[in-house]
Design a protein around this motif. Structure first.
Motif, PDB file in Angstrom:
ATOM      1  N   HIS A 129       0.835  -1.202   0.000  1.00 27.82           N
ATOM      2  CA  HIS A 129       0.000   0.000   0.000  1.00 27.82           C
ATOM      3  C   HIS A 129       0.872   1.256   0.000  1.00 27.82           C
ATOM      4  O   HIS A 129       0.609   2.218  -0.729  1.00 27.82           O
ATOM      5  N   LYS A 130       1.949   1.242   0.788  1.00 22.76           N
ATOM      6  CA  LYS A 130       2.822   2.417   0.877  1.00 22.76           C
ATOM      7  C   LYS A 130       3.582   2.655  -0.420  1.00 22.76           C
ATOM      8  O   LYS A 130       3.778   3.810  -0.834  1.00 22.76           O
ATOM      9  N   ILE A 131       4.008   1.575  -1.106  1.00 19.70           N
ATOM     10  CA  ILE A 131       4.754   1.749  -2.353  1.00 19.70           C
ATOM     11  C   ILE A 131       3.832   2.302  -3.439  1.00 19.70           C
ATOM     12  O   ILE A 131       4.237   3.084  -4.296  1.00 19.70           O
ATOM     13  N   LYS A 132       2.553   1.941  -3.379  1.00 19.89           N
ATOM     14  CA  LYS A 132       1.591   2.479  -4.348  1.00 19.89           C
ATOM     15  C   LYS A 132       1.353   3.966  -4.110  1.00 19.89           C
ATOM     16  O   LYS A 132       1.205   4.742  -5.065  1.00 19.89           O
ATOM     17  N   LYS A 133       1.313   4.363  -2.840  1.00 20.72           N
ATOM     18  CA  LYS A 133       1.160   5.780  -2.527  1.00 20.72           C
ATOM     19  C   LYS A 133       2.389   6.565  -2.979  1.00 20.72           C
ATOM     20  O   LYS A 133       2.281   7.695  -3.460  1.00 20.72           O
ATOM     21  N   ALA A 134       3.558   5.956  -2.857  1.00 23.20           N
ATOM     22  CA  ALA A 134       4.794   6.603  -3.311  1.00 23.20           C
ATOM     23  C   ALA A 134       4.773   6.778  -4.823  1.00 23.20           C
ATOM     24  O   ALA A 134       5.184   7.826  -5.347  1.00 23.20           O
ATOM     25  N   LYS A 135       4.285   5.760  -5.535  1.00 20.94           N
ATOM     26  CA  LYS A 135       4.203   5.852  -6.996  1.00 20.94           C
ATOM     27  C   LYS A 135       3.231   6.947  -7.423  1.00 20.94           C
ATOM     28  O   LYS A 135       3.508   7.707  -8.356  1.00 20.94           O
ATOM     29  N   GLU A 136       2.120   7.045  -6.714  1.00 22.72           N
ATOM     30  CA  GLU A 136       1.145   8.097  -7.005  1.00 22.72           C
ATOM     31  C   GLU A 136       1.749   9.482  -6.771  1.00 22.72           C
ATOM     32  O   GLU A 136       1.562  10.399  -7.578  1.00 22.72           O
ATOM     33  N   ALA A 137       2.505   9.632  -5.686  1.00 25.79           N
ATOM     34  CA  ALA A 137       3.146  10.916  -5.387  1.00 25.79           C
ATOM     35  C   ALA A 137       4.174  11.282  -6.443  1.00 25.79           C
ATOM     36  O   ALA A 137       4.300  12.446  -6.838  1.00 25.79           O
ATOM     37  N   LEU A 138       4.915  10.275  -6.928  1.00 27.62           N
ATOM     38  CA  LEU A 138       5.925  10.538  -7.954  1.00 27.62           C
ATOM     39  C   LEU A 138       5.274  10.961  -9.267  1.00 27.62           C
ATOM     40  O   LEU A 138       5.763  11.860  -9.958  1.00 27.62           O
ATOM     41  N   ASN A 139       4.153  10.339  -9.608  1.00 31.09           N
ATOM     42  CA  ASN A 139       3.433  10.728 -10.828  1.00 31.09           C
ATOM     43  C   ASN A 139       2.902  12.150 -10.746  1.00 31.09           C
ATOM     44  O   ASN A 139       2.756  12.828 -11.767  1.00 31.09           O
ATOM     45  N   ASN A 140       2.625  12.629  -9.534  1.00 30.05           N
ATOM     46  CA  ASN A 140       2.138  13.999  -9.367  1.00 30.05           C
ATOM     47  C   ASN A 140       3.251  15.030  -9.531  1.00 30.05           C
ATOM     48  O   ASN A 140       2.988  16.200  -9.786  1.00 30.05           O
TER      49      ASN A 140
ATOM     50  N   ILE B 248       6.297  14.181 -11.472  1.00 29.83           N
ATOM     51  CA  ILE B 248       6.831  13.954 -12.827  1.00 29.83           C
ATOM     52  C   ILE B 248       5.644  13.709 -13.750  1.00 29.83           C
ATOM     53  O   ILE B 248       5.254  12.563 -14.008  1.00 29.83           O
ATOM     54  N   LEU B 249       5.042  14.770 -14.225  1.00 29.98           N
ATOM     55  CA  LEU B 249       3.813  14.652 -15.013  1.00 29.98           C
ATOM     56  C   LEU B 249       4.081  14.066 -16.399  1.00 29.98           C
ATOM     57  O   LEU B 249       5.086  14.370 -17.039  1.00 29.98           O
ATOM     58  N   GLY B 250       3.160  13.218 -16.837  1.00 27.91           N
ATOM     59  CA  GLY B 250       3.226  12.694 -18.197  1.00 27.91           C
ATOM     60  C   GLY B 250       4.251  11.601 -18.422  1.00 27.91           C
ATOM     61  O   GLY B 250       4.528  11.241 -19.560  1.00 27.91           O
ATOM     62  N   GLN B 251       4.819  11.052 -17.338  1.00 29.17           N
ATOM     63  CA  GLN B 251       5.827   9.993 -17.475  1.00 29.17           C
ATOM     64  C   GLN B 251       5.386   8.753 -16.701  1.00 29.17           C
ATOM     65  O   GLN B 251       6.193   8.071 -16.060  1.00 29.17           O
ATOM     66  N   GLU B 252       4.104   8.424 -16.824  1.00 25.11           N
ATOM     67  CA  GLU B 252       3.548   7.314 -16.039  1.00 25.11           C
ATOM     68  C   GLU B 252       4.247   5.996 -16.341  1.00 25.11           C
ATOM     69  O   GLU B 252       4.522   5.209 -15.426  1.00 25.11           O
ATOM     70  N   GLU B 253       4.544   5.746 -17.620  1.00 29.45           N
ATOM     71  CA  GLU B 253       5.190   4.482 -17.965  1.00 29.45           C
ATOM     72  C   GLU B 253       6.581   4.401 -17.347  1.00 29.45           C
ATOM     73  O   GLU B 253       6.956   3.375 -16.766  1.00 29.45           O
ATOM     74  N   ALA B 254       7.350   5.493 -17.432  1.00 25.49           N
ATOM     75  CA  ALA B 254       8.691   5.501 -16.853  1.00 25.49           C
ATOM     76  C   ALA B 254       8.627   5.289 -15.345  1.00 25.49           C
ATOM     77  O   ALA B 254       9.432   4.531 -14.780  1.00 25.49           O
ATOM     78  N   VAL B 255       7.670   5.921 -14.681  1.00 26.90           N
ATOM     79  CA  VAL B 255       7.516   5.768 -13.228  1.00 26.90           C
ATOM     80  C   VAL B 255       7.179   4.320 -12.882  1.00 26.90           C
ATOM     81  O   VAL B 255       7.746   3.736 -11.946  1.00 26.90           O
ATOM     82  N   ASP B 256       6.255   3.719 -13.627  1.00 24.05           N
ATOM     83  CA  ASP B 256       5.905   2.315 -13.396  1.00 24.05           C
ATOM     84  C   ASP B 256       7.142   1.426 -13.509  1.00 24.05           C
ATOM     85  O   ASP B 256       7.372   0.548 -12.672  1.00 24.05           O
ATOM     86  N   LEU B 257       7.924   1.648 -14.556  1.00 21.45           N
ATOM     87  CA  LEU B 257       9.082   0.793 -14.805  1.00 21.45           C
ATOM     88  C   LEU B 257      10.180   0.998 -13.760  1.00 21.45           C
ATOM     89  O   LEU B 257      10.906   0.059 -13.420  1.00 21.45           O
ATOM     90  N   VAL B 258      10.299   2.208 -13.247  1.00 21.75           N
ATOM     91  CA  VAL B 258      11.265   2.467 -12.173  1.00 21.75           C
ATOM     92  C   VAL B 258      10.900   1.658 -10.931  1.00 21.75           C
ATOM     93  O   VAL B 258      11.758   1.009 -10.318  1.00 21.75           O
ATOM     94  N   PHE B 259       9.619   1.655 -10.556  1.00 22.49           N
ATOM     95  CA  PHE B 259       9.203   0.904  -9.368  1.00 22.49           C
ATOM     96  C   PHE B 259       9.298  -0.602  -9.591  1.00 22.49           C
ATOM     97  O   PHE B 259       9.666  -1.354  -8.681  1.00 22.49           O
TER      98      PHE B 259
END
Length: 316
Positions: free
Chosen positions: A5-16, A18-29
């Motif tokens: 749950h915490k890692i998902k919240k971190a991913k959501e915060a990172l997407n907020n 780094i806008l428009g880089q959802e795929e890169a953020v997913d792959l980083v995690f």
């Protein structure tokens, strides 16, 4: 699971941030939870360094950055034994690799000798200085950035042995018009990265890395994975296919993707979606192949040529 749950919240915060880089953020995690390392490639100013800095703030661990230039030495990366005149003894001074998240910025501006100093660290999570081997404290995650080789003078292309240590290579595109406009609005007064606070701990990451290995991958899915891997070695336009290390990395990344999606098994679609990010930087095209195609086209052809197995239950 609380850590998930915490890692998902971190991913959501990172997407907020780094806008428009959802795929890169997913792959980083995915790479982080797989215990791998990631190579980000794009033109300067597209957010590679900001992504790494923001991730470091979200993870309550140590963060170090190396700005690679041609005059950076291997000892500047790993560390040195130095003589302390006060104590009349040699002392160990660890380099930036003594951290949890290491940003290797513009790695292709360093000389091959300096680039190779990261080989042992990335593969074994340890470094050897003057014959003494030092284990690094987990988790250890390298985010390296490079500018496209063809657009820069004074760069040193990473050799195959170094590229193979990176689980994935991710290309970050320019943001869309709307995302770029929102970035300008968000940063008119202050940078959103300044408001980030830690969401996960080192212990959370280590826990999830162990959970990743428990994700099921059946023989049918594993056969599909291996068929893709072996196709890279048999394709007439590919001179060097991907390694067994790449096959292991694809399996682990697919398990990580499944965990983040709260599945307890890997699907063929997980393999299919991730394979391009693990294959592109590892293959070398033949002379004839490079005149007719680029790597992305070849990999897409290869993936489309292998039938995706039909899921039956969990294919047990």
């Amino acid at each position: 699971m609380e850590a998930l749950h915490k890692i998902k919240k971190a991913k959501e915060a990172l997407n907020n941030v780094i806008l428009g880089q959802e795929e890169a953020v997913d792959l980083v995690f995915i790479t982080l939870l797989s215990g791998g390392h990631i190579l980000l490639e794009s033109v300067p100013g597209s957010g590679k360094t900001k992504l790494a800095n923001a991730l470091a703030k979200l993870i309550k661990g140590n963060f170090r950055r190396i700005q690679f230039t041609p005059d950076v030495l291997p000892s500047d990366v790993t560390g040195i034994q130095f003589f302390n005149p006060k104590t009349q003894e040699f002392e160990m001074r660890m380099g930036p690799v003594d951290t949890n998240i290491l940003l290797a910025d513009e790695i292709n501006r360093a000389t091959p000798r300096t680039q190779s100093s990261l080989l042992e660290v990335m593969e074994e999570n340890q470094t050897t200085i003057d014959g003494e081997t030092i284990q690094l404290t987990p988790p250890f995650f390298v985010i390296a950035s490079q500018n496209p080789i063809e657009s820069n003078q004074g760069t040193f292309p990473l050799p195959e042995a170094q590229l193979d240590r990176f689980m994935m290579m991710v290309k970050m595109d320019y943001p869309s018009y709307n995302n770029e406009k929102q970035i300008l609005k968000n940063q008119r007064l202050t940078d959103p990265i300044n408001d980030l606070s830690p969401h996960v701990t080192k212990e959370d990451i280590i826990t999830l890395q162990k959970e990743v290995r428990k994700i099921e991958i059946t023989d049918i899915v594993m056969d599909y994975l291996l068929e893709l891997v072996r196709k890279t070695r048999e394709h007439e336009d590919i001179e060097i296919g991907v390694s067994t290390r790449a096959a292991l990395a694809l399996m682990r990344a697919s398990q990580s993707k499944a965990l983040l999606e709260e599945k307890d098994y890997v699907t063929p679609q997980d393999i299919k979606l991730l394979a391009p990010h693990l294959f592109e930087h590892r293959i070398n095209l033949s002379m004839e192949g490079s005149l007719r195609y680029n790597k992305e086209d070849i990999i897409q052809q290869l993936i489309e040529s292998v039938p995706v197995p039909v899921e039956m239950g969990h294919m047990k």
